[in-house]
Write an enzyme that holds these catalytic residues in place. Structure first.
Site, mmCIF file in Angstrom:
data_model
loop_
_atom_site.group_PDB
_atom_site.id
_atom_site.type_symbol
_atom_site.label_atom_id
_atom_site.label_comp_id
_atom_site.label_asym_id
_atom_site.label_seq_id
_atom_site.Cartn_x
_atom_site.Cartn_y
_atom_site.Cartn_z
ATOM 1 N N GLU A 33 0.960 -1.166 0.155
ATOM 2 C CA GLU A 33 -0.264 0.152 0.366
ATOM 3 C C GLU A 33 1.012 1.398 0.023
ATOM 4 O O GLU A 33 2.128 1.620 0.634
ATOM 5 C CB GLU A 33 -1.217 0.290 1.534
ATOM 6 C CG GLU A 33 -1.690 -1.197 1.710
ATOM 7 C CD GLU A 33 -2.438 -1.103 3.034
ATOM 8 O OE1 GLU A 33 -2.295 0.661 3.850
ATOM 9 O OE2 GLU A 33 -3.550 -2.054 3.295
ATOM 10 N N HIS A 54 -3.514 -7.072 10.829
ATOM 11 C CA HIS A 54 -4.268 -8.380 9.509
ATOM 12 C C HIS A 54 -4.442 -9.925 10.131
ATOM 13 O O HIS A 54 -3.346 -10.467 9.650
ATOM 14 C CB HIS A 54 -3.848 -8.304 8.499
ATOM 15 C CG HIS A 54 -3.300 -6.772 7.100
ATOM 16 N ND1 HIS A 54 -3.055 -6.742 6.386
ATOM 17 C CD2 HIS A 54 -4.937 -6.083 7.456
ATOM 18 C CE1 HIS A 54 -3.891 -5.629 5.720
ATOM 19 N NE2 HIS A 54 -4.675 -5.271 6.544
ATOM 20 N N ASN A 60 -4.967 -7.344 1.242
ATOM 21 C CA ASN A 60 -6.222 -6.361 2.753
ATOM 22 C C ASN A 60 -7.305 -7.332 2.897
ATOM 23 O O ASN A 60 -7.824 -7.857 1.678
ATOM 24 C CB ASN A 60 -6.242 -5.219 2.778
ATOM 25 C CG ASN A 60 -5.890 -4.044 2.817
ATOM 26 O OD1 ASN A 60 -4.882 -4.211 1.224
ATOM 27 N ND2 ASN A 60 -5.153 -3.657 3.418
#
Length: 547
Positions: free
Chosen positions: A403, A488, A526
């Site tokens: 990201e 995560h 994600n």
């Protein structure tokens, strides 16, 4: 004392290659990355309290992605659902008139039962920036365990309250490595589209992206990635992009453009409170009890399950212990919450028939962070939207997807910042520690090295092409890599191992897992869209076959 009363009481060197500037308190804010109108109050009102002695058809432990999907679909099928949430409802404004604290100034609302903040970016110029806060049932849990800090959302809506909203569907060619026992045709034909629709996923307008000041940092990230031969991809999100345009125009209260993300977003983000949970509440069949924590689940003598629940106050003290009977129980407390509870229940004899796969297959989705120092001719912008909208894809060649993340300090820093998701193969296991009465995780910080190596496949090359260097002041003194955390968490009750292929717990009829603990450690992107889509798949099968 009411929660509102308690809230009110609680509230009282530059070089050409490396420009380091910013306010210390915002540095931890940048990494967690229905139509949302200007009114900030969430749609869901959840100030219920389940009575002791209640008998419910379905009890769902947790209000995150999997639990919210289960509650909505069960309610639509005519089933009454009781949801139990450890965190707060987040439906009442604090002393500043807003529900959520700003990421520039963490306060009593920011952290789950800590007396000191634990910001993901912990240092500025090598000096620690965390500060003391009152102990409170705040929105972000920085849970330290097994050589890693696991960041988790606490409250009605779970992780949707604190993440960056990046709603990514894995590439089809990567799916078999994510969930090998699941039919990819069904997922990509039915359940991913259903999840994306239910979550309100959309992508930034590319024309606006190219012109707006607030994504200058992402355009620099795109330019530099492409100059090194890496593809830059726009990443969908659950932010209301029309609202962000109005933020930029100055016609609505600022949210993403005020840096809000890590401790909640007051206006523009479509959290579960505004999507799945709002639709569930509208059925009239779903009740949510916040500040309640499930401590035990065991077979009831008359059928179903006896569930023990502690009600807590906003300083974390138990104020009541309740016994409830549920015909069916869905574990949806998140990867860590579900795994820890199941490991405890198996080890202590409450659910001794759970199989030996309970607690295994846990991973961090390969998370690792870094920053780079750009030259003065590559400014990244004083105004940065806190919602990421793009990434660098080197998964096939180097095992990393990065990201391009914001660093919204409010001043120009000439810095680029990234959260990478990597193909780190290491997996940890939860186990019961009888001596302490706790569940431990055997993750080792050294296991992050593969993730660092994979991220370096992108950033070493960019630095070489650009003639730039890594930042070393964000995670400690002379420390390049943020290898101490994950946003995560995945695994611990893996699909088709600890459960059958639809989340039914082995050995117990009427017990189900329906959250990220089903996914063995990595999603390649994600994870919350995959968690949502898998929940949609599983609950459809369970309703059809079991109810």
């Amino acid at each position: 004392m009411s929660d509102t009363t308690q809230q009110n009481k609680a509230s009282r060197g530059v070089s050409r290659r490396r420009f380091i500037a910013g306010t210390s308190s915002i540095l931890g804010a940048v990494t967690l990355a229905g139509h949302a109108a200007a009114a900030q109050a969430p749609v869901v009102t959840a100030a219920a309290s389940i009575p002791s002695g209640a008998h419910v058809p379905v009890l769902v432990i947790g209000t995150g992605y999997g639990g919210s999907v289960a509650a909505l679909r069960l309610a639509q099928a005519g089933v009454d659902v009781q949801m139990i949430e450890m965190g707060m409802a987040w439906d009442t404004a604090g002393s500043d008139g807003k529900i959520f604290a700003n990421t520039t100034s963490p306060d009593y609302r920011s952290y789950w039962l800590r007396t000191r903040t634990k910001q993901p970016i912990s240092n500025f110029l090598g000096f620690p920036i965390d500060k003391d806060v009152p102990r409170y049932t705040g929105i972000l849990d920085a849970e330290e365990m097994g050589g890693i800090i696991v960041y988790q959302g606490r409250g009605v809506g779970g992780g949707s309250l604190v993440n960056g909203g990046m709603a990514v569907t894995p590439k089809r060619e990567n799916f078999a490595a994510v969930l090998p026992s699941v039919n990819a045709d069904e997922m990509y034909g039915t359940y991913y589209p259903r999840a994306n629709a239910g979550l309100g996923v959309a992508t930034v307008d590319p024309t606006w992206f190219d012109s707006t000041d607030c994504y200058q940092y992402a355009r620099v990230g795109r330019k530099q990635a492409q100059r090194s031969g890496f593809p830059f991809v726009f990443v969908p999100d659950v932010y209301d992009w029309d609202y962000m345009k109005r933020e930029a125009a100055g016609t609505v209260p600022k949210s993403a453009l005020a840096g809000e993300i890590l401790y909640g977003n007051n206006y523009g983000k479509k959290s579960l409170q505004k999507t799945y949970l709002a639709r569930a509440a509208a059925t009239g069949r779903v009740t949510i009890s916040p500040l309640h924590k499930v401590t035990s689940v065991s077979p009831a003598s008359g059928g179903g399950y006896t569930v023990l629940i502690d009600q807590i106050n906003t300083t974390g003290d138990t104020t009541a212990t309740k016994t409830v009977t549920a015909d069916r129980v869905f574990f949806a407390a998140g990867s860590v919450g579900t795994s820890k509870l199941l490991v405890k229940l198996k080890a202590t004899g409450a659910l001794p028939g759970l199989n030996g796969e309970i607690g295994k297959g846990w991973g961090d989705n390969g998370n690792v962070m870094c920053g780079r120092a750009n030259y003065l001719w590559d400014p990244t912008g004083a105004l940065q939207a806190s919602i990421p909208c793009g990434g660098i894809d080197n998964w096939a060649a180097g095992g990393a997807f990065a990201e391009v993340a914001p660093l919204p300090t409010g001043i120009e820093t000439y810095a680029s910042f990234y959260l990478s998701i990597t193909k780190n193969p290491n997996r940890a296991q939860f186990s019961w520690n009888a001596a302490t009465g706790n569940v431990d995780l055997n993750w080792q910080t050294a296991w992050k090295q593969p993730a660092i190596d994979m991220a370096k496949s992108i950033f070493d090359k960019i630095n070489s092409t650009e003639g730039t260097i890594y930042r070393t002041d964000l995670f400690g003194t002379y420390k390049i890599w943020g290898d101490h955390l994950t946003y995560h968490p995945l695994g611990g009750a893996v699909l088709n191992k600890a459960t059958d292929n639809y989340g039914r717990l082995q050995g117990y009829s009427g017990l189900y897992v329906i959250d990220g603990s089903l996914i063995p450690g990595n999603t390649s992107v994600n994870p919350f869209v995959t968690i949502t889509a898998l929940a949609e798949r599983n609950i459809e099968k369970i309703i059809a076959a079991d109810l």
